[in-house]
Write an enzyme that holds these catalytic residues in place. Sequence first.
Site, PDB file in Angstrom:
ATOM      1  N   LYS A 266      34.117  -3.026  30.447  1.00  0.00           N
ATOM      2  CA  LYS A 266      34.046  -4.363  29.647  1.00  0.00           C
ATOM      3  C   LYS A 266      34.978  -5.422  29.774  1.00  0.00           C
ATOM      4  O   LYS A 266      34.680  -6.519  29.590  1.00  0.00           O
ATOM      5  CB  LYS A 266      33.918  -3.774  28.114  1.00  0.00           C
ATOM      6  CG  LYS A 266      32.669  -3.088  27.610  1.00  0.00           C
ATOM      7  CD  LYS A 266      32.868  -2.636  26.040  1.00  0.00           C
ATOM      8  CE  LYS A 266      32.094  -1.464  25.817  1.00  0.00           C
ATOM      9  NZ  LYS A 266      32.180  -1.002  24.525  1.00  0.00           N
TER      10      LYS A 266
ATOM     11  N   LYS B 169      36.821   1.511  37.721  1.00  0.00           N
ATOM     12  CA  LYS B 169      35.720   2.034  36.927  1.00  0.00           C
ATOM     13  C   LYS B 169      35.145   0.563  36.392  1.00  0.00           C
ATOM     14  O   LYS B 169      35.472  -0.610  36.367  1.00  0.00           O
ATOM     15  CB  LYS B 169      36.025   2.794  35.872  1.00  0.00           C
ATOM     16  CG  LYS B 169      36.915   2.156  34.676  1.00  0.00           C
ATOM     17  CD  LYS B 169      37.011   3.296  33.449  1.00  0.00           C
ATOM     18  CE  LYS B 169      37.864   2.271  32.452  1.00  0.00           C
ATOM     19  NZ  LYS B 169      37.831   2.971  31.349  1.00  0.00           N
TER      20      LYS B 169
ATOM     21  N   LYS C 206      45.788  -0.806  29.445  1.00  0.00           N
ATOM     22  CA  LYS C 206      45.482  -1.921  28.681  1.00  0.00           C
ATOM     23  C   LYS C 206      46.539  -2.795  28.090  1.00  0.00           C
ATOM     24  O   LYS C 206      46.334  -4.016  28.070  1.00  0.00           O
ATOM     25  CB  LYS C 206      44.797  -1.286  27.252  1.00  0.00           C
ATOM     26  CG  LYS C 206      43.579  -0.809  27.661  1.00  0.00           C
ATOM     27  CD  LYS C 206      42.683  -0.788  26.303  1.00  0.00           C
ATOM     28  CE  LYS C 206      41.249  -0.363  26.644  1.00  0.00           C
ATOM     29  NZ  LYS C 206      40.134  -0.016  25.765  1.00  0.00           N
TER      30      LYS C 206
HETATM   31  P1  TYM Z   1      34.472   3.230  25.102  1.00  0.00           P
HETATM   32  O1  TYM Z   1      33.836   2.353  23.991  1.00  0.00           O
HETATM   33  O2  TYM Z   1      35.388   2.518  25.995  1.00  0.00           O
HETATM   34  O3  TYM Z   1      33.429   3.869  25.954  1.00  0.00           O
HETATM   35  C1  TYM Z   1      32.352   4.588  25.322  1.00  0.00           C
HETATM   36  C2  TYM Z   1      32.120   5.746  26.395  1.00  0.00           C
HETATM   37  O4  TYM Z   1      31.365   5.298  27.460  1.00  0.00           O
HETATM   38  C3  TYM Z   1      32.113   5.982  28.646  1.00  0.00           C
HETATM   39  N1  TYM Z   1      32.549   5.033  29.636  1.00  0.00           N
HETATM   40  C4  TYM Z   1      32.184   5.294  30.940  1.00  0.00           C
HETATM   41  N2  TYM Z   1      31.521   6.516  31.570  1.00  0.00           N
HETATM   42  C5  TYM Z   1      31.131   6.451  32.944  1.00  0.00           C
HETATM   43  N3  TYM Z   1      31.532   5.532  33.732  1.00  0.00           N
HETATM   44  C6  TYM Z   1      32.387   4.253  33.320  1.00  0.00           C
HETATM   45  N4  TYM Z   1      32.655   3.255  33.850  1.00  0.00           N
HETATM   46  C7  TYM Z   1      32.633   4.381  31.761  1.00  0.00           C
HETATM   47  N5  TYM Z   1      33.223   3.452  30.955  1.00  0.00           N
HETATM   48  C8  TYM Z   1      32.903   3.877  29.821  1.00  0.00           C
HETATM   49  C9  TYM Z   1      33.397   6.417  28.036  1.00  0.00           C
HETATM   50  O5  TYM Z   1      34.262   7.472  28.470  1.00  0.00           O
HETATM   51  C10 TYM Z   1      32.875   6.706  26.385  1.00  0.00           C
HETATM   52  O6  TYM Z   1      32.402   7.989  26.527  1.00  0.00           O
HETATM   53  N6  TYM Z   1      38.178   5.927  22.907  1.00  0.00           N
HETATM   54  C11 TYM Z   1      36.624   5.919  23.239  1.00  0.00           C
HETATM   55  C12 TYM Z   1      35.785   5.917  21.977  1.00  0.00           C
HETATM   56  C13 TYM Z   1      36.189   7.006  21.062  1.00  0.00           C
HETATM   57  C14 TYM Z   1      35.742   8.280  21.115  1.00  0.00           C
HETATM   58  C15 TYM Z   1      36.292   9.011  19.920  1.00  0.00           C
HETATM   59  C16 TYM Z   1      34.971   8.885  21.986  1.00  0.00           C
HETATM   60  C17 TYM Z   1      36.743   6.794  20.023  1.00  0.00           C
HETATM   61  N7  TYM Z   1      36.926   7.720  19.294  1.00  0.00           N
HETATM   62  C18 TYM Z   1      36.059  10.319  19.732  1.00  0.00           C
HETATM   63  C19 TYM Z   1      34.766  10.437  21.776  1.00  0.00           C
HETATM   64  C20 TYM Z   1      35.128  10.946  20.512  1.00  0.00           C
HETATM   65  C21 TYM Z   1      36.318   4.564  24.217  1.00  0.00           C
HETATM   66  O7  TYM Z   1      37.121   3.641  23.844  1.00  0.00           O
HETATM   67  O8  TYM Z   1      34.908   4.723  24.548  1.00  0.00           O
END
Ligand code: TYM
Length: 342
Positions: free
Chosen positions: A205, A202, A118
């Site tokens: 967004k 992957k 990032k």
């Molecule tokens: P975020 O908002 O980027 O993504 C949300 C969830 O979607 C999953 N994900 C994917 N799974 C499969 N293939 C993909 N291409 C893909 N892109 C995203 C992510 O793994 C996630 O589960 N840091 C985290 C948010 C967070 C969080 C937490 C998660 C903050 N605190 C505590 C669990 C527990 C994030 O940025 O996810």
Amino acid sequence: MIGQKHKKRIFSGVQPTGNIHLGNYLGAVKNFVKLQSGGNEALFCIVDLHAITVWQDPKVLRSSIRELAATFVACGLDSNKSILFSQSQVSGHAELAWIFNCIARMGWLNRMTQFKDKAGKNKENASVGLFAYPALMAADILAYHATHVPVGEDQKQHLELTRDIAMKFNNDFQVLNFFPIPEPIIEETAPRIMNLRDGSKKMSKSDSSDMSRINVQDDNDLIALKIRKARTDQEPIPEEVSFLEKRPEAYNLVNIYASLVNCSPEDVLRDFSGKPFSYFKPRLVELLVSELEPISKKIKELLEQPEEIDKILNDGATSARKISDPIIRSTYEILGLTKNLE
Ligand code: TYM
């Protein structure tokens, strides 16, 4: 609370940074919906404090929070079964994050690949929050003594850091088992949904091309166009999954199909082997449309009643605080700090 056995509690979060995509849906949210049933105690959080680690327009952020709440509900999360709320509503997240900033080591955070991705080349200009982000994520989970965390594979490293923080805290302060050591729950068929134009990346967004991802709210024509244009190769669909190993784009489409119908990639190959992708893609579009169209419709309906959404989040935050306040209070006491929450 010290030396306690922890009961199963699920926590996960999604960032409110615009329309969620198929990776978020298949890798995370669809799994949340499964997990909220079966008597599990579950909290699903809109992690807005994570979102501000990079610049967000305040007006857009406010509406993205509501939109994600509507998306959670439209995908099947039920505020009677699980706790839905946004992170900034519960101050314990930020408080515990500071404490964990003092537990986590620079070396641990320096290893986080997501920060490297990032921040890119301009590391000096990245926010301190972006660097410390995994400590906030650990706080999200451990503020509730959560034991299980459904995430996509890209979050596995952050979860390992959460485990390290929990262990170091328990050990440094000799509070055996105060924080549980949480386990990831990673969906088998959709651990990592890939970019439609480049199977080595992957689905994300942040990719500049919207054609690289399916957004949950894309209309049917756009879904059809994106799948038609999705990169594949000239080979037909093989008989065995091992033949897909060197064909990441083809493998990705098969996996998406499998995840949508809740079967294994082997099952998909059994039905389609020998067929060209020109035959497979329209079938995949049909599936995607039948899954996503009702969700988009429901999101639009829910967004017409913003007060309903706000009520769900406010009630959820009240329930979340009931769980986290005593945990934060005990954490302060362990550290020798005083806290008067009442
Ligand atoms: P975020 O908002 O980027 O993504 C949300 C969830 O979607 C999953 N994900 C994917 N799974 C499969 N293939 C993909 N291409 C893909 N892109 C995203 C992510 O793994 C996630 O589960 N840091 C985290 C948010 C967070 C969080 C937490 C998660 C903050 N605190 C505590 C669990 C527990 C994030 O940025 O996810």
